[in-house]
Design a protein around this motif. Structure first.
Motif, PDB file in Angstrom:
ATOM      1  N   UNK B 246       3.220  25.224   6.421  1.00  0.00           N
ATOM      2  CA  UNK B 246       2.949  24.099   5.664  1.00  0.00           C
ATOM      3  C   UNK B 246       2.401  24.182   4.334  1.00  0.00           C
ATOM      4  N   UNK B 247       1.688  25.350   4.042  1.00  0.00           N
ATOM      5  CA  UNK B 247       1.240  25.521   2.493  1.00  0.00           C
ATOM      6  C   UNK B 247       2.523  25.664   1.704  1.00  0.00           C
ATOM      7  N   UNK B 249       5.661  24.519   2.115  1.00  0.00           N
ATOM      8  CA  UNK B 249       6.095  23.264   2.176  1.00  0.00           C
ATOM      9  C   UNK B 249       5.521  22.308   1.013  1.00  0.00           C
ATOM     10  N   UNK B 250       4.209  22.353   1.009  1.00  0.00           N
ATOM     11  CA  UNK B 250       3.112  21.919   0.191  1.00  0.00           C
ATOM     12  C   UNK B 250       3.491  22.227  -1.231  1.00  0.00           C
ATOM     13  N   UNK B 253       6.431  20.880  -2.402  1.00  0.00           N
ATOM     14  CA  UNK B 253       6.380  19.595  -2.835  1.00  0.00           C
ATOM     15  C   UNK B 253       5.749  19.150  -4.151  1.00  0.00           C
ATOM     16  N   UNK B 254       4.680  20.104  -4.599  1.00  0.00           N
ATOM     17  CA  UNK B 254       4.205  19.950  -5.803  1.00  0.00           C
ATOM     18  C   UNK B 254       5.235  20.265  -6.731  1.00  0.00           C
ATOM     19  N   UNK B 257       7.362  17.356  -7.603  1.00  0.00           N
ATOM     20  CA  UNK B 257       6.560  16.536  -8.487  1.00  0.00           C
ATOM     21  C   UNK B 257       6.774  16.856  -9.801  1.00  0.00           C
ATOM     22  N   UNK B 258       6.360  18.159 -10.138  1.00  0.00           N
ATOM     23  CA  UNK B 258       6.484  18.525 -11.621  1.00  0.00           C
ATOM     24  C   UNK B 258       7.890  18.402 -12.186  1.00  0.00           C
ATOM     25  N   UNK B 261       8.829  15.061 -13.096  1.00  0.00           N
ATOM     26  CA  UNK B 261       8.124  14.835 -14.430  1.00  0.00           C
ATOM     27  C   UNK B 261       8.904  15.183 -15.516  1.00  0.00           C
ATOM     28  N   UNK B 279      12.568  22.560   0.617  1.00  0.00           N
ATOM     29  CA  UNK B 279      11.380  21.655   1.379  1.00  0.00           C
ATOM     30  C   UNK B 279      11.834  21.440   2.563  1.00  0.00           C
ATOM     31  N   UNK B 282      11.995  24.251   4.901  1.00  0.00           N
ATOM     32  CA  UNK B 282      10.623  24.581   5.434  1.00  0.00           C
ATOM     33  C   UNK B 282      10.281  23.653   6.511  1.00  0.00           C
ATOM     34  N   UNK B 283      10.516  22.311   6.371  1.00  0.00           N
ATOM     35  CA  UNK B 283      10.232  21.298   7.632  1.00  0.00           C
ATOM     36  C   UNK B 283      10.977  21.549   8.740  1.00  0.00           C
TER      37      UNK B 283
END
Lengths: 223, 422
Positions: B246-247, B249-250, B253-254, B257-258, B261, B279, B282-283
């Protein structure tokens, strides 16, 4: 900007959650690792919303869920989002059943949702805004139950879809958008759903809880 | 328990011409020799033990001497087969080895009692018997004996010399009569010894009881250990691998996001697609891991009990499952988990092999037992012996004194019944 208290015993995950929420512009005044610390932190910080794991020390059973219910008792209207490793509808229905006595948002999401950062933060914001958010996977299982006496059987496939999206905490407008129909037809579907399930349409935002509570009750009668 | 030699004596005529008298004699005479040896062993052990008792080792010698009945018993159980076709089972408990363990067993003391009786009473009887037997044989062979030593005079009776072999015939008759008497008395005595051995050398019901309890306990310990291991694996996966995934994957995810951007600012990069794919992977891994953990031990069973866990199972089953399960209280953990995995297996079989489109799980706690049935409307013909899964579950239920019955006539329906006292 929301003030969020986090309870999660896995250090890596806790740090990640803090980073993620602060990255999207929220504030995390406290991130703790067990249920007792969670209750202390919420009493001290009065956050806008609480995010908690189900299984936490010391017993590694459902301490987080019980802490969430206790917090709802101490701070009426406190929005709580429960993150769980399990699809287990028993946890979700217990949270919604016992936790829905007062107002305030409630959520039950699988931890996997954290991977979809924007979906997760959206859900968190809906909970903070007082809505109810239930994990789509849990909703799918609740709706798929094949009990002979299940009133949900009377729903058409489209009505099930609508109910599922409502359970995820979307309002009529968002549901209409997602299904590609007009808001008026969503309202009509919702009316049919409430009629078929003998529910009062005036329940407004609490309607999904009512559906689930009703489902729960029907299920208990059969069991 | 009957005594074969006594049974044979109920027909005295046939007994006399059968092998029985010979076998009885063999038992009695050989027993005399053995008894003397045992008596000597006891005497030496006792003397040495008492003599050395000032040193600690004397007690040890006495202890071992007290166990003399064990080898005696082992030999006797073999030797008794001269007259008794059914061998006595060994009364000893295999696990209780060593001086201390053996001294604690009642069987050891019963065997010591037998050894004492054999080395005194039966040895004496055996010796007398051997002497009587030898004397009678001597009488029977009197004519031959007289023939052999002639022309010297022979006196069978003091002061009355016999003139020839024919004069020995009355003695032969007396010897034969003696042998007949010895045949019957030998049979009676051998039977008595068998009877005593049955009382003292074989296992008693209490010994067997102890053994069965011991066996049941060790099986239960194994089952517990197995269950504990399952839980440990489940906890390790849950607290370790799952959380890390989970970590991971998170973090991905971050990173996404970057990257988004960056893309928004006009820096397009193929990393966006790669990170999104990572990701997704990972899911998938997380989903698989969750299924795996649930198969090992479902947390909802621990927290909410059997009906909730079965409802959960029913909800995600591809075939409609009707659950009617009523339990007034939580059941012991082992029972819950055995019942849960039995239902899981039954549901899996019904979906996989039976071609069923409706399954019913019914049951409750009645008359001190959990009673459950899983019925499907499929095609039947299931062979419970073919499935290693059901066999393993039946074994697991047997540890709890439970039972699993499968009825599956060709054409259906298949019904699985479970009963566990609790």
């Amino acid at each position: 900007m929301l003030r969020i208290v986090i309870a999660e015993d896995a250090v890596l995950l806790r740090a990640g959650l803090v980073e993620l929420l602060e990255r999207v512009g929220h504030r995390v005044p406290a991130a703790v690792g067990d249920a007792a610390a969670l209750i202390r932190a919420v009493d001290a910080e009065r956050p806008d919303v609480v995010v908690t794991d189900v299984r936490m020390p010391p017993g590694h059973r459902d301490e987080g869920l019980r802490a969430a219910l206790e917090l709802r008792g101490r701070h009426p209207g406190l929005p709580v989002l429960v993150l769980s490793q399990y699809v287990a509808t028993a946890y979700a229905t217990r949270l919604l059943g016992e936790g829905s006595a007062d107002r305030g948002g409630l959520g039950y999401l699988l931890k996997d949702r954290v991977l979809e950062v924007t979906d997760f933060t959206d859900a968190l914001e809906r909970v903070a805004a007082g809505r109810t958010v239930i994990d789509p996977e849990v909703v799918r299982i609740l709706l798929a139950r094949h009990t002979a006496a299940d009133p949900l059987r009377r729903l058409t496939p489209r009505e099930r879809e609508v109910l599922g999206l409502m359970a995820e905490g979307w309002n009529n407008q968002a549901v209409a958008q997602r299904l590609g129909v007009t808001e008026a037809s969503v309202v009509k579907h919702a009316g049919n759903i409430f009629m078929k399930l003998d529910l009062d349409p005036e329940e407004g935002n609490r309607r999904v809880l009512a559906v689930l509570a009703y489902h729960n009750r029907a299920n208990e009668e059969v069991n | 328990m009957g005594v074969a030699v006594w049974a044979a004596m109920r027909r005295p005529g046939r007994f006399l011409v059968s092998w029985w008298p010979w076998r009885a004699w063999a038992l009695l005479v050989s027993g005399a020799g053995q008894g003397v040896l045992v008596l000597a062993g006891l005497a030496v052990g006792l003397a040495v033990g008492v003599g050395l008792s000032v040193f600690g080792v004397g007690v040890l010698v006495l202890g071992w001497t007290a166990l003399i009945g064990i080898p005696v018993g082992a030999v006797e159980r073999g030797r008794l087969r001269l007259v008794e076709p059914e061998r006595l089972p060994d009364p000893h408990h295999g696990a209780a080895r060593g001086l201390r363990g053996r001294l604690r067993e009642r069987a050891s003391w019963r065997e010591l009692g037998y050894a004492l009786a054999q080395s005194t009473v039966f040895a004496a009887v055996g010796l007398l018997f051997a002497a009587a037997l030898a004397f009678c044989l001597l009488l029977v062979s009197a004519p031959l004996f007289i023939l052999a030593v002639s022309p010297d005079t022979v006196m069978l009776w003091p002061g009355r010399p016999v003139s020839g072999p024919l004069d020995g015939l009355p003695a032969s008759a007396a010897g034969l009569l003696g042998l007949v008497v010895l045949a019957y008395s030998g049979g009676l005595l051998a039977g008595a010894q068998v009877r005593l051995a049955q009382q003292l050398l074989g296992p008693r019901d209490t010994d067997l009881g102890v053994r069965v309890i011991e066996l049941t306990r060790s099986r239960a310990r194994l089952a517990d250990a197995f269950e504990a291991e399952r839980r440990r694996i489940e906890r390790d996966l849950h607290d370790g691998a799952q959380q890390q995934l989970v970590a991971l994957g998170m973090t991905l995810g971050l990173a996404e996001l970057e990257l988004a951007e960056l893309v928004r600012r006009g820096h397009d990069t193929p990393a966006t697609a790669l990170v999104a794919r990572a990701r997704g992977e990972a899911r998938l891994a997380l989903e698989q891991l969750r299924t795996l953990v649930r198969g090992i031990h479902p947390q909802v069973l621990t927290d909410h009990g059997l009906p909730a866990a079965v409802a959960e199972l029913a909800a995600r089953h591809p075939v409609p499952v009707l659950v009617e399960l009523e339990l007034p209280h939580r059941l012991p953990e082992q029972v819950e988990s055995a019942a849960y995995f039995t239902i899981t297996e039954a549901l899996t079989n019904a979906a996989k092999h039976a071609d069923a489109d409706e399954i019913t799980v019914r049951g409750g706690h009645r008359a001190g037992a959990l009673r459950l049935s899983v019925t499907d409307n499929g095609r039947g013909g299931a062979d419970p012996r073919a499935g290693a899964g059901l066999q393993g579950l039946a074994d697991r239920l047997a540890v709890l004194d439970g039972r699993l019955t499968v009825t599956s006539p060709p054409g259906g329906p298949t019904r699985l019944d479970l009963e566990v006292p609790c």
